[in-house]
Write an enzyme that holds these catalytic residues in place. Structure first.
Site, PDB file in Angstrom:
ATOM      1  CE  LYS A  44      16.713  47.344 -10.668  1.00 31.63           C
ATOM      2  NZ  LYS A  44      15.871  47.170 -11.849  1.00 31.63           N
TER       3      LYS A  44
ATOM      4  CE  LYS B 295      16.274  39.313  -7.842  1.00 28.46           C
ATOM      5  NZ  LYS B 295      15.575  40.242  -8.722  1.00 28.46           N
TER       6      LYS B 295
ATOM      7  CE  LYS C 222      19.333  42.427 -14.582  1.00 29.22           C
ATOM      8  NZ  LYS C 222      17.928  42.181 -14.607  1.00 29.22           N
TER       9      LYS C 222
HETATM   10  P1  TYM Z   1      13.934  40.815 -15.719  1.00 25.56           P
HETATM   11  O1  TYM Z   1      14.478  41.130 -17.054  1.00 25.56           O
HETATM   12  O2  TYM Z   1      14.716  41.254 -14.524  1.00 25.56           O
HETATM   13  O3  TYM Z   1      13.732  39.237 -15.570  1.00 25.56           O
HETATM   14  C1  TYM Z   1      13.006  38.469 -16.510  1.00 25.56           C
HETATM   15  C2  TYM Z   1      12.184  37.416 -15.788  1.00 25.56           C
HETATM   16  O4  TYM Z   1      13.006  36.571 -14.990  1.00 25.56           O
HETATM   17  C3  TYM Z   1      12.485  36.480 -13.668  1.00 25.56           C
HETATM   18  N1  TYM Z   1      13.593  36.288 -12.702  1.00 25.56           N
HETATM   19  C4  TYM Z   1      13.668  35.281 -11.830  1.00 25.56           C
HETATM   20  N2  TYM Z   1      12.848  34.221 -11.602  1.00 25.56           N
HETATM   21  C5  TYM Z   1      13.221  33.339 -10.637  1.00 25.56           C
HETATM   22  N3  TYM Z   1      14.363  33.467  -9.898  1.00 25.56           N
HETATM   23  C6  TYM Z   1      15.214  34.510 -10.101  1.00 25.56           C
HETATM   24  N4  TYM Z   1      16.336  34.620  -9.389  1.00 25.56           N
HETATM   25  C7  TYM Z   1      14.876  35.473 -11.106  1.00 25.56           C
HETATM   26  N5  TYM Z   1      15.475  36.602 -11.559  1.00 25.56           N
HETATM   27  C8  TYM Z   1      14.666  37.091 -12.539  1.00 25.56           C
HETATM   28  C9  TYM Z   1      11.779  37.806 -13.443  1.00 25.56           C
HETATM   29  O5  TYM Z   1      10.814  37.721 -12.409  1.00 25.56           O
HETATM   30  C10 TYM Z   1      11.166  38.052 -14.804  1.00 25.56           C
HETATM   31  O6  TYM Z   1       9.921  37.378 -14.926  1.00 25.56           O
HETATM   32  N6  TYM Z   1      10.342  44.222 -15.059  1.00 25.56           N
HETATM   33  C11 TYM Z   1      10.665  42.968 -15.689  1.00 25.56           C
HETATM   34  C12 TYM Z   1      10.474  42.974 -17.193  1.00 25.56           C
HETATM   35  C13 TYM Z   1       9.153  43.460 -17.672  1.00 25.56           C
HETATM   36  C14 TYM Z   1       7.930  42.724 -17.636  1.00 25.56           C
HETATM   37  C15 TYM Z   1       6.959  43.584 -18.234  1.00 25.56           C
HETATM   38  C16 TYM Z   1       7.584  41.472 -17.170  1.00 25.56           C
HETATM   39  C17 TYM Z   1       8.899  44.647 -18.246  1.00 25.56           C
HETATM   40  N7  TYM Z   1       7.560  44.735 -18.607  1.00 25.56           N
HETATM   41  C18 TYM Z   1       5.629  43.179 -18.375  1.00 25.56           C
HETATM   42  C19 TYM Z   1       6.248  41.071 -17.305  1.00 25.56           C
HETATM   43  C20 TYM Z   1       5.300  41.929 -17.893  1.00 25.56           C
HETATM   44  C21 TYM Z   1      12.110  42.619 -15.409  1.00 25.56           C
HETATM   45  O7  TYM Z   1      12.911  43.467 -15.138  1.00 25.56           O
HETATM   46  O8  TYM Z   1      12.423  41.312 -15.592  1.00 25.56           O
END
Ligand code: TYM
Length: 324
Positions: free
Chosen positions: A111, A190, A193
């Site tokens: 990023k 991957k 969005k």
């Molecule tokens: P975020 O919002 O990008 O995504 C939410 C969840 O979706 C999963 N994910 C995927 N799983 C499988 N294949 C994919 N292509 C894919 N794209 C996204 C992500 O692994 C995630 O579990 N940093 C985190 C949010 C967060 C968080 C936390 C998570 C903030 N604090 C504490 C757990 C615990 C994030 O940006 O997820």
């Protein structure tokens, strides 16, 4: 009973990668564990965003997650910024987190190349560690892309425990079967969005789903090998289709008889069938803003009670008890 924490950013798009990698697991875990799920709005500020639309995106993330099966009666559902202890603990944890560990994070490297070196982006994993540690969570259901952040969370927990006294459990990841859903238009990356054409959103209508599956890349570089695109379609088929349908196509693949003209429509229909009730429920919920407001108010209340108690204990361990 394990304590579970996880979060999702309110980006306006929740796709089947999020659903299979995280949300479906949350829906299962809420049946048996003490779960907190958060719409992590503070994390979403680390990339360029439109402040005017943020409120709507938070509401949308909430409605979509509840439509997908999160139940406010079973889990604590709240918005991260409504519990200020998350930011308070983040500061305390910055004081024990080596900058080198933050600079090694893959997501930071990717990023920051695109948008410059902002300290919020660098400290993003500390805010995530604070989210998890604030509730002393044991289990964190996430997709594979968050594993590195979770490893750092354990490093921070260990550092805290060895410096100030044993306090935090070392949280473990809980991965689903489809832990890394790949992009439909480029199955070597991957599903994300931020890559248009890569995803099927939970809000896509049946026609959009059919078109996207039809266009999914299946080409193989190596003759006779299962290409990443085909492997990804089978991951989706296993997640969405009935077992006998999956078995039929798995056998066709093995026998060298696989026909995309059969596989793709079957997969598209399985996805349509699972997402249609979610899309409809989301629409219903968006028409009930009062209900959504009550859910997060009650959730934040519950989360805050626990967060306050833990913060007091953490501050005492760090010498911030402020009684003279
Ligand atoms: P975020 O919002 O990008 O995504 C939410 C969840 O979706 C999963 N994910 C995927 N799983 C499988 N294949 C994919 N292509 C894919 N794209 C996204 C992500 O692994 C995630 O579990 N940093 C985190 C949010 C967060 C968080 C936390 C998570 C903030 N604090 C504490 C757990 C615990 C994030 O940006 O997820």
């Amino acid at each position: 009973m394990a304590k579970v924490f996880s979060g999702i950013q309110p980006t306006g798009i929740i796709h089947i990668g999020n659903y299979l990698g995280a949300i479906k697991n949350w829906v299962e875990l809420q049946e048996e564990h003490d779960c907190l799920f958060s719409i992590v709005d503070l994390h979403s500020l680390t990339v360029p965003y439109d402040p005017k639309g943020l409120g709507d995106r938070i509401k949308d993330a909430l409605a979509t997650n509840i439509a997908a099966g999160l139940d406010p009666e079973k889990a604590t559902i709240f918005v991260q910024s409504m519990v200020p202890e998350h930011t308070e603990l983040t500061w305390l944890l910055t004081t024990i987190t080596p900058v080198g560990n933050l600079e090694r994070m893959t997501q930071y490297k990717e990023k920051s190349e695109k948008q410059g070196l902002l300290s919020g982006l660098l400290c993003y994993p500390i805010l995530m560690a604070a989210d998890i540690l604030l509730y002393k969570a044991d289990l964190v259901p996430v997709g594979e892309d968050q594993i590195q952040h979770l490893e750092l969370t354990r490093v921070i927990a260990r550092k805290f425990n060895s410096t100030f006294g044993e306090y935090f459990p070392e949280p473990q990841p809980k991965l689903s079967k489809a832990t890394r859903v790949m992009a439909l238009n480029d199955p070597t990356s991957k599903m994300s969005k931020s890559i248009p054409g890569s995803y099927i959103a939970l809000t896509d209508d049946p026609e959009e789903i059919r078109t996207k599956v039809k266009r999914a890349v299946t080409a193989s570089d190596v003759e006779g090998e299962v290409s990443p695109g085909v492997a990804n379609l089978f991951t989706l088929l296993e997640a969405f289709a009935p077992k006998d349908v999956y078995n039929k196509f798995a056998k066709d693949l093995e026998d060298g008889n696989l026909k995309f003209s059969e596989l793709k429509p079957a997969l598209a229909e399985a996805i349509v069938e699972e997402l249609t009730p979610i899309r409809e429920k989301r629409q219903e919920l968006l028409a009930k803003p009062k209900f959504l407001e009550e859910v997060v108010a009650a959730g934040a209340d519950r989360a805050r009670r626990e967060a306050k108690q833990h913060m007091q204990e953490i501050k005492e361990l760090m010498g911030l008890n402020l009684t003279f």
